[in-house]
Scaffold this motif. Structure first.
Motif, PDB file in Angstrom:
ATOM      1  N   VAL A 108       0.859  -1.187   0.000  1.00 17.97           N
ATOM      2  CA  VAL A 108       0.000   0.000   0.000  1.00 17.97           C
ATOM      3  C   VAL A 108       0.896   1.238   0.000  1.00 17.97           C
ATOM      4  O   VAL A 108       1.647   1.472   0.946  1.00 17.97           O
ATOM      5  N   PHE A 109       0.814   2.000  -1.068  1.00 16.95           N
ATOM      6  CA  PHE A 109       1.567   3.247  -1.201  1.00 16.95           C
ATOM      7  C   PHE A 109       0.661   4.373  -0.715  1.00 16.95           C
ATOM      8  O   PHE A 109      -0.259   4.777  -1.414  1.00 16.95           O
ATOM      9  N   LEU A 110       0.916   4.829   0.511  1.00 14.36           N
ATOM     10  CA  LEU A 110       0.046   5.828   1.119  1.00 14.36           C
ATOM     11  C   LEU A 110       0.302   7.238   0.603  1.00 14.36           C
ATOM     12  O   LEU A 110      -0.613   8.057   0.563  1.00 14.36           O
ATOM     13  N   SER A 111       1.564   7.519   0.233  1.00 11.40           N
ATOM     14  CA  SER A 111       1.879   8.854  -0.272  1.00 11.40           C
ATOM     15  C   SER A 111       3.147   8.803  -1.102  1.00 11.40           C
ATOM     16  O   SER A 111       3.919   7.846  -1.027  1.00 11.40           O
ATOM     17  N   GLY A 112       3.326   9.849  -1.878  1.00  8.93           N
ATOM     18  CA  GLY A 112       4.509   9.963  -2.720  1.00  8.93           C
ATOM     19  C   GLY A 112       5.085  11.355  -2.649  1.00  8.93           C
ATOM     20  O   GLY A 112       4.488  12.271  -2.078  1.00  8.93           O
ATOM     21  N   TRP A 113       6.251  11.519  -3.244  1.00  2.15           N
ATOM     22  CA  TRP A 113       6.907  12.818  -3.317  1.00  2.15           C
ATOM     23  C   TRP A 113       6.445  13.603  -4.543  1.00  2.15           C
ATOM     24  O   TRP A 113       6.860  14.735  -4.754  1.00  2.15           O
ATOM     25  N   ASP A 114       5.608  12.992  -5.356  1.00  2.00           N
ATOM     26  CA  ASP A 114       5.064  13.604  -6.563  1.00  2.00           C
ATOM     27  C   ASP A 114       3.670  13.013  -6.750  1.00  2.00           C
ATOM     28  O   ASP A 114       3.257  12.126  -6.015  1.00  2.00           O
ATOM     29  N   GLU A 115       2.951  13.482  -7.757  1.00  2.00           N
ATOM     30  CA  GLU A 115       1.616  12.944  -8.024  1.00  2.00           C
ATOM     31  C   GLU A 115       1.663  11.502  -8.474  1.00  2.00           C
ATOM     32  O   GLU A 115       0.759  10.727  -8.193  1.00  2.00           O
ATOM     33  N   PHE A 116       2.692  11.134  -9.213  1.00  2.00           N
ATOM     34  CA  PHE A 116       2.811   9.800  -9.774  1.00  2.00           C
ATOM     35  C   PHE A 116       4.001   9.088  -9.153  1.00  2.00           C
ATOM     36  O   PHE A 116       5.021   9.704  -8.874  1.00  2.00           O
ATOM     37  N   ILE A 117       3.839   7.776  -8.961  1.00  2.00           N
ATOM     38  CA  ILE A 117       4.946   6.946  -8.515  1.00  2.00           C
ATOM     39  C   ILE A 117       5.172   5.845  -9.546  1.00  2.00           C
ATOM     40  O   ILE A 117       4.282   5.535 -10.341  1.00  2.00           O
ATOM     41  N   SER A 118       6.366   5.282  -9.531  1.00  2.00           N
ATOM     42  CA  SER A 118       6.629   4.108 -10.349  1.00  2.00           C
ATOM     43  C   SER A 118       7.299   3.052  -9.473  1.00  2.00           C
ATOM     44  O   SER A 118       8.048   3.381  -8.568  1.00  2.00           O
ATOM     45  N   VAL A 119       6.977   1.804  -9.763  1.00  2.00           N
ATOM     46  CA  VAL A 119       7.583   0.683  -9.050  1.00  2.00           C
ATOM     47  C   VAL A 119       8.255  -0.185 -10.102  1.00  2.00           C
ATOM     48  O   VAL A 119       7.607  -0.687 -11.026  1.00  2.00           O
ATOM     49  N   HIS A 120       9.563  -0.334  -9.982  1.00  2.00           N
ATOM     50  CA  HIS A 120      10.378  -1.026 -10.979  1.00  2.00           C
ATOM     51  C   HIS A 120      10.673  -2.460 -10.589  1.00  2.00           C
ATOM     52  O   HIS A 120      10.950  -3.275 -11.450  1.00  2.00           O
ATOM     53  N   LEU A 121      10.668  -2.743  -9.291  1.00  2.00           N
ATOM     54  CA  LEU A 121      11.001  -4.094  -8.841  1.00  2.00           C
ATOM     55  C   LEU A 121      10.424  -4.348  -7.462  1.00  2.00           C
ATOM     56  O   LEU A 121      10.478  -3.484  -6.591  1.00  2.00           O
ATOM     57  N   VAL A 122       9.850  -5.542  -7.293  1.00  2.00           N
ATOM     58  CA  VAL A 122       9.404  -6.034  -5.987  1.00  2.00           C
ATOM     59  C   VAL A 122       9.985  -7.417  -5.814  1.00  2.00           C
ATOM     60  O   VAL A 122       9.805  -8.289  -6.681  1.00  2.00           O
ATOM     61  N   LYS A 123      10.717  -7.633  -4.727  1.00  2.00           N
ATOM     62  CA  LYS A 123      11.298  -8.944  -4.405  1.00  2.00           C
ATOM     63  C   LYS A 123      10.897  -9.303  -2.986  1.00  2.00           C
ATOM     64  O   LYS A 123      11.102  -8.511  -2.062  1.00  2.00           O
ATOM     65  N   VAL A 124      10.335 -10.476  -2.830  1.00  2.00           N
ATOM     66  CA  VAL A 124       9.943 -10.974  -1.517  1.00  2.00           C
ATOM     67  C   VAL A 124      10.982 -11.997  -1.092  1.00  2.00           C
ATOM     68  O   VAL A 124      11.214 -12.984  -1.781  1.00  2.00           O
ATOM     69  N   ASP A 125      11.625 -11.741   0.048  1.00  2.00           N
ATOM     70  CA  ASP A 125      12.652 -12.667   0.567  1.00  2.00           C
ATOM     71  C   ASP A 125      12.217 -13.240   1.907  1.00  2.00           C
ATOM     72  O   ASP A 125      11.723 -12.583   2.747  1.00  2.00           O
TER      73      ASP A 125
END
Length: 125
Positions: A108-125
């Motif tokens: 859950v991305f509650l807030s960002g530093w800009d209007e839009f965010i990008s997510v390039h990689l998610v790794k679950v370890d």
């Protein structure tokens, strides 16, 4: 291996499945409103220790986990604030407090530093 089940934003040029490709040039882009979510299904019940993110313009993230085979009661298992770096790629590891095996993780991305965010990689370890 995790699988993306759902995201709150969808653009065919930047689909949510891109977060699992290991190619940071491919990414998921939000629509600009908060909160934003990505829901992951884990390949088998597990107790992950951390979640690694490569993203941009993300400020506040909460990770929630869900036990069992049905989506239902999510509980918070991790949280972090990420400092601004002018839109460059942010690399963050979120420690998770998972005491019982979970089948699903919700980012859950509650807030960002800009209007839009990008997510390039998610790794679950």
């Amino acid at each position: 291996m995790a699988k993306v089940l759902m995201s709150t934003s969808y653009d065919p040029n930047f689909p949510p499945e891109n977060v699992l490709t290991n190619n940071t040039k491919e990414f998921w882009m939000s629509t600009g409103l908060f909160p934003q979510e990505i829901l992951l299904s884990l390949s088998s019940p597990s107790t992950p220790r951390n979640l690694r993110l490569a993203c941009s313009n993300v400020r506040h993230v909460v990770i929630e986990g869900c036990e069992g085979n049905h989506l239902g009661n999510f509980t918070k298992v991790g949280e972090t604030e990420i400092g601004s770096n002018g839109g460059d790629i942010q690399k963050e590891t979120v420690d998770l407090n998972v005491s019982r095996p979970v089948n699903f993780l919700k980012i859950v991305f509650l807030s960002g530093w800009d209007e839009f965010i990008s997510v390039h990689l998610v790794k679950v370890d």
